[in-house]
Design a protein around this motif. Structure first.
Motif, PDB file in Angstrom:
ATOM      1  N   VAL A 145       1.444  -5.285   2.094  1.00  0.00           N
ATOM      2  CA  VAL A 145       1.046  -4.805   1.051  1.00  0.00           C
ATOM      3  C   VAL A 145       0.537  -4.564  -0.202  1.00  0.00           C
ATOM      4  CG1 VAL A 145       0.613  -1.773   0.359  1.00  0.00           C
ATOM      5  CG2 VAL A 145       1.829  -2.130   2.692  1.00  0.00           C
ATOM      6  N   GLN A 202      -4.524   2.501   3.127  1.00  0.00           N
ATOM      7  CA  GLN A 202      -3.913   3.577   3.032  1.00  0.00           C
ATOM      8  C   GLN A 202      -3.646   4.619   2.429  1.00  0.00           C
ATOM      9  OE1 GLN A 202       0.294   1.043   2.823  1.00  0.00           O
ATOM     10  NE2 GLN A 202      -0.302  -0.066   5.332  1.00  0.00           N
ATOM     11  N   GLU A 222       0.287  -5.291  -7.419  1.00  0.00           N
ATOM     12  CA  GLU A 222       1.244  -5.066  -7.177  1.00  0.00           C
ATOM     13  C   GLU A 222       0.985  -5.980  -5.415  1.00  0.00           C
ATOM     14  OE1 GLU A 222       3.825  -1.256  -7.439  1.00  0.00           O
ATOM     15  OE2 GLU A 222       5.131  -1.627  -6.303  1.00  0.00           O
ATOM     16  N   LYS A 223       2.290  -6.856  -5.110  1.00  0.00           N
ATOM     17  CA  LYS A 223       2.201  -6.667  -3.398  1.00  0.00           C
ATOM     18  C   LYS A 223       3.950  -6.679  -2.796  1.00  0.00           C
ATOM     19  CE  LYS A 223       0.462 -11.171  -2.606  1.00  0.00           C
ATOM     20  NZ  LYS A 223       0.688 -12.256  -2.288  1.00  0.00           N
ATOM     21  N   ASN A 224       3.943  -5.975  -2.521  1.00  0.00           N
ATOM     22  CA  ASN A 224       5.026  -6.082  -1.386  1.00  0.00           C
ATOM     23  C   ASN A 224       4.709  -7.179   0.126  1.00  0.00           C
ATOM     24  OD1 ASN A 224       6.046  -4.719   1.494  1.00  0.00           O
ATOM     25  ND2 ASN A 224       8.016  -3.782  -0.635  1.00  0.00           N
ATOM     26  N   ASP A 225       6.163  -7.883   0.029  1.00  0.00           N
ATOM     27  CA  ASP A 225       5.907  -8.996   1.194  1.00  0.00           C
ATOM     28  C   ASP A 225       6.337  -8.391   2.015  1.00  0.00           C
ATOM     29  OD1 ASP A 225       4.837 -10.581  -0.803  1.00  0.00           O
ATOM     30  OD2 ASP A 225       7.328 -11.511  -1.443  1.00  0.00           O
ATOM     31  N   THR A 226       6.903  -7.656   2.036  1.00  0.00           N
ATOM     32  CA  THR A 226       7.642  -6.902   3.200  1.00  0.00           C
ATOM     33  C   THR A 226       6.576  -6.354   4.397  1.00  0.00           C
ATOM     34  OG1 THR A 226      10.171  -5.654   2.247  1.00  0.00           O
ATOM     35  CG2 THR A 226       9.977  -5.203   4.959  1.00  0.00           C
ATOM     36  N   PHE A 227       5.984  -4.968   3.901  1.00  0.00           N
ATOM     37  CA  PHE A 227       4.877  -4.742   4.388  1.00  0.00           C
ATOM     38  C   PHE A 227       3.294  -5.427   4.774  1.00  0.00           C
ATOM     39  CE2 PHE A 227       8.353  -1.639   4.054  1.00  0.00           C
ATOM     40  CZ  PHE A 227       8.666  -1.314   5.615  1.00  0.00           C
ATOM     41  N   GLN A 240      -3.618   1.326  -2.068  1.00  0.00           N
ATOM     42  CA  GLN A 240      -2.752   1.094  -1.519  1.00  0.00           C
ATOM     43  C   GLN A 240      -3.531   0.433  -0.597  1.00  0.00           C
ATOM     44  OE1 GLN A 240       1.377   2.869  -1.388  1.00  0.00           O
ATOM     45  NE2 GLN A 240       1.495   1.828   0.637  1.00  0.00           N
ATOM     46  N   LYS A 295      -1.149  -2.901  -4.073  1.00  0.00           N
ATOM     47  CA  LYS A 295      -1.307  -2.008  -4.750  1.00  0.00           C
ATOM     48  C   LYS A 295      -2.427  -2.670  -5.879  1.00  0.00           C
ATOM     49  CE  LYS A 295       1.921   1.000  -4.158  1.00  0.00           C
ATOM     50  NZ  LYS A 295       2.950   1.746  -4.720  1.00  0.00           N
TER      51      LYS A 295
END
Lengths: 138, 82
Positions: free
Chosen positions: A112, A81, A105-110, A133, A114
């Motif tokens: 995604v 991304q 980093e991890k983003n559970d919502t999307f 990303q 880093k």
């Protein structure tokens, strides 16, 4: 090829690979992009500018990040991304580059991740640093 | 944190994500008002808000937002639930 799912990826996880920069890689990059700048194509020009030889395209070095994401981290489910980069040292034909990524980093919502990326040459000098990303597809 | 403080922090996040220090957002601001606000930047916005406010959203919540005001309402509600 790796095929990590989002849930299998952990912050701190590292993946990487090595590649040697060849004359053919520079020629191929020039053919694809049309970048005929003499710094990358004319040995004498590059030496006169203070370099020890033709300088490898920074964006060629950056292109290995496509492989890092698409083959290694996360691999098959990768969807790049965004990429932020700095080129800190020149790369020359014959250099062996070590391309490394570490999940920061991890983003559970999307779903995604880093990753911090670094490319070092055979002398352990960092030639590229930055971040990516990456979406992790289902 | 009151709603005005939330809006001020949201404004800072918008300026950072869209790399535009002149950006001023209000309750009615939506994706049609900011040229670069596409689906990818929407992800970046929500991720930045989760980090800044130390909150977790779910896809349903963020998919229903019509403008920045609703985003601020959601953040205010989530902060109270913490």
């Amino acid at each position: 090829m790796n095929s990590y799912s989002y849930d299998e990826i952990e912050v701190g996880q590292k993946e990487g690979f090595s590649v040697t920069v060849t004359e053919e890689a520079l020629t191929g990059f020039k053919a694809i992009t049309g970048d005929v700048n003499p710094l990358h194509n004319d040995e004498d020009f590059a030496v006169k500018k203070g370099y020890k030889g033709k300088v490898g395209y920074g964006m060629l070095t950056a292109s290995y990040l496509s492989t890092l994401a698409g083959v290694y981290l996360p691999g098959e489910k990768s969807l790049i991304q965004g990429v932020e980069l700095k080129f800190s040292q020149p790369v020359y034909v014959g250099d062996t580059l070590d391309i490394q990524g570490e999940v920061t980093e991890k983003n559970d919502t999307f779903k995604v991740i880093k990753i911090k990326v670094a490319v070092k040459n055979q002398d352990n000098k960092k030639v590229l640093k930055g971040s990516m990303q990456i979406g992790v597809m289902e | 944190m009151d709603r005005q403080e939330i809006m001020e922090r949201i404004n800072v996040i918008f300026r950072d994500v869209f790399d535009d220090d002149t950006l001023v957002i209000v309750d009615s601001t939506n994706a049609e008002d900011i040229e670069d606000w596409d689906s990818l930047e929407h992800i970046n916005l929500i991720m930045a808000m989760e980090k800044d406010f130390d909150l977790k959203f779910n896809l349903k919540e963020v998919g229903e937002l019509a403008n920045v005001g609703e985003m601020a309402d959601l953040i205010e509600r989530k902060l109270k639930e913490k």
